[in-house]
Design an enzyme around this catalytic site. Structure first.
Site, mmCIF file in Angstrom:
data_model
loop_
_atom_site.group_PDB
_atom_site.id
_atom_site.type_symbol
_atom_site.label_atom_id
_atom_site.label_comp_id
_atom_site.label_asym_id
_atom_site.label_seq_id
_atom_site.Cartn_x
_atom_site.Cartn_y
_atom_site.Cartn_z
ATOM 1 N N GLY A 51 -4.985 -11.526 -7.918
ATOM 2 C CA GLY A 51 -6.222 -12.012 -7.269
ATOM 3 C C GLY A 51 -6.094 -13.409 -7.062
ATOM 4 O O GLY A 51 -5.136 -14.005 -6.796
ATOM 5 N N SER B 272 0.527 -7.513 -6.773
ATOM 6 C CA SER B 272 -0.310 -8.049 -5.740
ATOM 7 C C SER B 272 0.108 -9.664 -5.811
ATOM 8 O O SER B 272 1.240 -10.281 -5.536
ATOM 9 C CB SER B 272 -1.659 -7.971 -6.076
ATOM 10 O OG SER B 272 -2.655 -8.124 -5.292
ATOM 11 N N ASP C 168 10.173 15.730 5.704
ATOM 12 C CA ASP C 168 11.148 15.557 4.657
ATOM 13 C C ASP C 168 11.775 16.854 4.033
ATOM 14 O O ASP C 168 12.286 17.076 3.180
ATOM 15 C CB ASP C 168 10.708 14.750 3.599
ATOM 16 C CG ASP C 168 9.184 15.290 2.847
ATOM 17 O OD1 ASP C 168 9.042 16.285 3.481
ATOM 18 O OD2 ASP C 168 8.610 14.849 2.138
ATOM 19 N N ASP D 102 4.406 19.445 1.426
ATOM 20 C CA ASP D 102 3.741 19.497 0.238
ATOM 21 C C ASP D 102 2.674 18.342 0.177
ATOM 22 O O ASP D 102 2.256 17.769 -0.910
ATOM 23 C CB ASP D 102 4.765 18.837 -0.883
ATOM 24 C CG ASP D 102 5.647 17.904 -0.532
ATOM 25 O OD1 ASP D 102 5.193 17.026 0.530
ATOM 26 O OD2 ASP D 102 6.361 17.242 -1.125
ATOM 27 N N ASP E 217 -0.834 0.912 0.649
ATOM 28 C CA ASP E 217 -1.653 -0.504 0.227
ATOM 29 C C ASP E 217 -2.430 -1.083 1.376
ATOM 30 O O ASP E 217 -2.106 -1.032 2.542
ATOM 31 C CB ASP E 217 -0.485 -1.302 -0.081
ATOM 32 C CG ASP E 217 -1.034 -2.563 -0.757
ATOM 33 O OD1 ASP E 217 -2.122 -2.964 -0.584
ATOM 34 O OD2 ASP E 217 -0.171 -2.782 -1.563
ATOM 35 N N HIS F 59 -2.967 0.221 -3.568
ATOM 36 C CA HIS F 59 -2.599 -1.008 -4.130
ATOM 37 C C HIS F 59 -2.169 -1.091 -5.514
ATOM 38 O O HIS F 59 -3.131 -1.022 -6.426
ATOM 39 C CB HIS F 59 -3.805 -2.072 -3.788
ATOM 40 C CG HIS F 59 -3.247 -3.491 -4.030
ATOM 41 N ND1 HIS F 59 -2.731 -3.897 -3.557
ATOM 42 C CD2 HIS F 59 -3.814 -4.465 -5.159
ATOM 43 C CE1 HIS F 59 -2.339 -5.224 -3.751
ATOM 44 N NE2 HIS F 59 -3.361 -5.660 -4.918
#
Length: 559
Positions: free
Chosen positions: A104, A198, A272, A276, A446, A483
């Site tokens: 942050g 972050s 892939d 799923d 994210d 995130h």
């Protein structure tokens, strides 16, 4: 370089050299925690404010917790500044050091336990016997309560505080931490690691470029190494979302995001080798998915994406542009993790009460963009409405100039003090030559820092090392993850152990098994609660073997 900047850098270098010299001549016997004072610890420029023994718990060993202050000064804005930090030194020390990079806007000293990232909240460096350092990055986040929600970023009006936030705190504290360890235990740390997600990941990226061989390894999640650029994206996002119905908070509902997630899965889930409800082949999905194919035809509203909302999402995922159409940040990857509550929490905040019910990134990001990344800094009001209004009025097309500007006493632009010096042409030569190792992980969904931006950085690094960057840097995408953790993802993984084995034993990490973190209730309904998956180092992809248990990582190979 100005004479002022030259003198400042010379003073910093002199201080670091003095600290390292003192460390080599320090105490030879372990100090007693109750007797630790400024004088007995004897670290140049450091004032101890408290030292107390902490008893062992189920999660943590017994340790000595030292709170201290360094770099005390009066800023050009007339306010008092200092680097406040905590050093936790376990009684049963394993001989190594972890610098905990916080996230942050910083501004407070988080407990120096050294969380080892991912969705597992219990795994810590202190719990493993590491000496751990945590700091406030050189400013207090509540220095001006009258500033309301904007107060956490008002340090941006002092140019030196900006530098400390960007890179200088880590430069100052790294030799201090090592001297403290030496003077407390009578021994230097064998290995030094940096860990953070972050903005903490950004701190690590900057340290790897600026400090070179001061660290042996870094574990970094969702690194916001282009944080000022991401803040420009934020302003654009708020403007686009507000255009839907005049209220960012209700612009994209949970139903809207689930519809988009379902569309992504419809187009990409089988790429892939297994359907799923998880998109492992992110690159193939970007080449396959087109949201226009899932937009509601005229007169229909069920099980399709609203046309206006689709256009807004296309703008968000394309990233901000300047007046000539050049990219100001990055594009983003379409992924089913858009359904995650963390995605909404940061970008929309639909139905989540927090700071006047505005999206968290709209509050934290607005105050940071205005007061820390814009040069000269802009004043903003104290309320959530004031900050959102600032974002709605922000000149996105001119954002690149503002975050690259220098002005008067602000000798460094936001991009200069926040990003690694070699961000556009990454090499980290001293780190690589010193045998350093780095592991990066990034959630594909994210909502704050683009996974694509991290991939672009890695590709430039790999090009500089002629396709062999993986010998010292590994990148692990986490499909579905938001995130740092959360989202419909297998977000519990132990990459720190892999990093240590790589640094200390030369065991190069390959596939890593991940499970659903305890407390993450966002798995899709067709997932087993004990699902595991392989995380593969980029550019490899986890591919189903065609016959094994579809809920087990053992049924997948990295290709």
């Amino acid at each position: 370089m100005s004479s002022f900047a030259s003198q400042r850098r010379f003073a910093l270098a002199t201080l670091s050299a003095a600290i390292l010299t003192a460390a080599s001549q320090g105490a030879s016997a372990q100090l007693v925690c109750n007797e630790v004072t400024t004088e007995t610890l004897n670290v140049i420029g450091v004032r101890v404010t408290s030292a107390q023994p902490v008893a062992a718990t189920d999660a943590l060993p017994a340790y000595c917790s030292i709170d201290a202050v360094t770099a005390e000064r009066v800023g050009l804005d007339g306010k008092d500044y200092a680097v406040r930090f905590q050093m936790n030194l376990p009684d049963d020390w394993n001989g190594d050091f972890v610098h905990q990079f916080n996230g942050g806007l910083d501004g407070s000293v988080s407990a120096a336990t050294g969380p080892l990232l991912g969705g597992n909240r219990e795994r810590t460096a202190l719990g493993l016997g590491y000496a751990v350092l945590s700091s406030d990055a050189g400013h207090s986040g509540n220095a001006n309560p009258q500033a309301g929600l904007a107060g956490a970023a008002q340090f941006g009006f002092d140019p030196e505080a900006r530098s400390y936030y960007g890179y200088k705190t880590v430069e100052v504290l790294t030799p201090i931490a090592k001297q403290m360890i030496h003077n407390f235990y009578g021994n230097d740390p064998h290995y030094s690691y940096g860990v953070g997600c972050s903005n903490g990941g950004r701190h690590g990226m900057v340290a790897a470029s600026r400090l070179g061989d001061a660290y042996d390894g870094f574990l970094l999640g969702a690194p916001g190494f282009n944080l000022p650029k991401a803040a420009v994206q934020l302003a654009m996002d708020v403007q686009l979302l507000d255009s839907i119905n005049g209220d960012v908070r209700t612009s994209l509902t949970q139903e809207d995001r689930l519809l988009v997630a379902s569309a992504v899965l419809h187009a990409c889930d089988s790429l892939d080798g297994l359907e799923d409800s998880l998109v492992s082949d992110t690159a193939a999905c970007q080449a396959t998915f087109n949201i226009d194919n899932y937009v509601c035809p005229v007169g229909e509203t069920e099980n399709c994406v609203d046309p206006q909302k689709a256009e807004v999402l296309k703008g968000i995922y394309a990233g901000p542009k300047d007046r000539k159409g050049g990219s100001l940040y990055s594009d983003w990857s379409w992924d089913a993790g858009i359904a995650g509550s963390n995605w909404s929490f940061w970008r929309v905040n639909s139905g989540v009460p927090f700071w006047d019910n505005y999206p968290l990134i709209g509050i934290m990001g607005a105050s940071g963009l205005a007061q820390v990344f814009e040069t000269p800094p802009a004043s903003v009001g104290p309320t959530g409405d004031d900050l959102v209004d600032y974002l709605l009025d922000f000149d996105v097309e001119n954002g690149g100039r503002l975050i690259n500007a220098r002005h008067g006493k602000f000798h460094e632009s936001a991009m200069a003090f926040m990003t690694p010096p070699d961000v556009d042409n990454p090499k980290m030569k001293k780190f690589q030559r010193g045998g350093g190792k780095m592991i990066i992980f990034h959630g594909v969904s994210d909502p704050i820092f683009s996974y694509n931006d991290t991939v672009s950085w890695y590709n430039r690094l790999d090009e500089n090392y002629k396709g062999e960057a993986n010998h010292f840097v590994k990148l692990y995408p986490v499909p579905g993850m938001n995130h740092c953790s959360g989202g419909p993802a297998t977000d519990d993984f132990d990459l720190f152990t892999r990093l240590v084995d790589w640094v200390e034993s030369g065991d190069e990490p390959q596939a890593v098994t991940a499970s659903i973190a305890e407390g993450n209730g966002e798995r899709f309904s067709d997932w087993s609660p004990v699902r595991t998956r392989k995380l593969c180092p980029y550019p490899q992809v986890a591919v189903y073997d065609g016959s094994g248990d579809p809920e087990s990582a053992e049924s997948f190979t990295c290709q």
